[in-house]
Design a protein around this motif. Structure first.
Motif, PDB file in Angstrom:
ATOM      1  N   ILE A  22      28.208 -13.771  12.017  1.00  0.00           N
ATOM      2  CA  ILE A  22      27.191 -13.269  11.107  1.00  0.00           C
ATOM      3  C   ILE A  22      27.323 -14.060   9.804  1.00  0.00           C
ATOM      4  O   ILE A  22      28.438 -14.262   9.312  1.00  0.00           O
ATOM      5  N   TYR A  23      26.186 -14.464   9.228  1.00  0.00           N
ATOM      6  CA  TYR A  23      26.258 -15.337   8.056  1.00  0.00           C
ATOM      7  C   TYR A  23      25.092 -15.089   7.108  1.00  0.00           C
ATOM      8  O   TYR A  23      24.050 -14.556   7.503  1.00  0.00           O
ATOM      9  N   ASP A  24      25.280 -15.514   5.855  1.00  0.00           N
ATOM     10  CA  ASP A  24      24.188 -15.449   4.886  1.00  0.00           C
ATOM     11  C   ASP A  24      23.543 -16.829   4.743  1.00  0.00           C
ATOM     12  O   ASP A  24      24.023 -17.814   5.308  1.00  0.00           O
ATOM     13  N   ASP A  25      22.448 -16.901   3.979  1.00  0.00           N
ATOM     14  CA  ASP A  25      21.693 -18.148   3.836  1.00  0.00           C
ATOM     15  C   ASP A  25      22.488 -19.264   3.181  1.00  0.00           C
ATOM     16  O   ASP A  25      22.204 -20.441   3.403  1.00  0.00           O
ATOM     17  N   VAL A  26      23.474 -18.929   2.364  1.00  0.00           N
ATOM     18  CA  VAL A  26      24.258 -19.952   1.664  1.00  0.00           C
ATOM     19  C   VAL A  26      25.082 -20.783   2.652  1.00  0.00           C
ATOM     20  O   VAL A  26      25.312 -21.974   2.447  1.00  0.00           O
ATOM     21  N   VAL A  27      25.503 -20.176   3.763  1.00  0.00           N
ATOM     22  CA  VAL A  27      26.304 -20.875   4.775  1.00  0.00           C
ATOM     23  C   VAL A  27      25.509 -22.030   5.374  1.00  0.00           C
ATOM     24  O   VAL A  27      26.046 -23.104   5.630  1.00  0.00           O
ATOM     25  N   GLY A  28      24.235 -21.825   5.579  1.00  0.00           N
ATOM     26  CA  GLY A  28      23.380 -22.859   6.141  1.00  0.00           C
ATOM     27  C   GLY A  28      22.260 -22.231   6.945  1.00  0.00           C
ATOM     28  O   GLY A  28      22.265 -21.027   7.209  1.00  0.00           O
ATOM     29  N   ASP A  29      21.317 -23.068   7.354  1.00  0.00           N
ATOM     30  CA  ASP A  29      20.227 -22.558   8.181  1.00  0.00           C
ATOM     31  C   ASP A  29      20.607 -22.665   9.659  1.00  0.00           C
ATOM     32  O   ASP A  29      21.652 -23.216  10.019  1.00  0.00           O
ATOM     33  N   ARG A  30      19.777 -22.108  10.493  1.00  0.00           N
ATOM     34  CA  ARG A  30      20.081 -22.055  11.927  1.00  0.00           C
ATOM     35  C   ARG A  30      20.299 -23.451  12.516  1.00  0.00           C
ATOM     36  O   ARG A  30      21.215 -23.660  13.311  1.00  0.00           O
ATOM     37  N   GLU A  31      19.479 -24.410  12.141  1.00  0.00           N
ATOM     38  CA  GLU A  31      19.600 -25.763  12.694  1.00  0.00           C
ATOM     39  C   GLU A  31      20.942 -26.390  12.322  1.00  0.00           C
ATOM     40  O   GLU A  31      21.613 -27.005  13.157  1.00  0.00           O
ATOM     41  N   LYS A  32      21.344 -26.232  11.080  1.00  0.00           N
ATOM     42  CA  LYS A  32      22.645 -26.760  10.639  1.00  0.00           C
ATOM     43  C   LYS A  32      23.780 -26.116  11.433  1.00  0.00           C
ATOM     44  O   LYS A  32      24.712 -26.793  11.867  1.00  0.00           O
TER      45      LYS A  32
END
Length: 96
Positions: A8-18
């Motif tokens: 589970i992650y937030d937007d700061v970690v990266g987007d789905r493609e990354k």
């Protein structure tokens, strides 16, 4: 022994493609899939701590995220392919 994890992650970690590209590069990740926002299902023979260490070595300590093992004590409304992955620790064959 293979284990199923939920990442589970937030937007700061990266987007789905990354994150898809990152999981493909991780030696500790056998396979993965997604079907909900901000969540991946990850299969590994490693511990959550080992997944964390490799993830941080590739992506840094940006944002908030969590690797949590998906135990047999679970219930919910998921698509069949996700249930198959969590139960069998392999992706469902495209022929079935």
């Amino acid at each position: 022994m293979r284990k199923a994890y939920i990442f589970i992650y937030d937007d700061v970690v990266g987007d789905r493609e990354k994150l898809k590209n990152l999981f493909n590069r991780m030696s500790t990740v056998k396979t993965w899939r997604f079907d909900m926002p901000h969540c991946f299902y990850v299969i590994s023979e490693n511990s959550a701590a080992e997944l964390y260490e490799e993830f941080v070595s590739l992506n840094g300590r940006m944002g908030k995220f969590l690797f949590i093992e998906a135990s047999e004590n679970r219930q919910g409304q998921m698509i069949r392919d996700t249930w198959h992955l969590l139960r069998n620790k392999v992706l469902k064959s495209k022929q079935t």
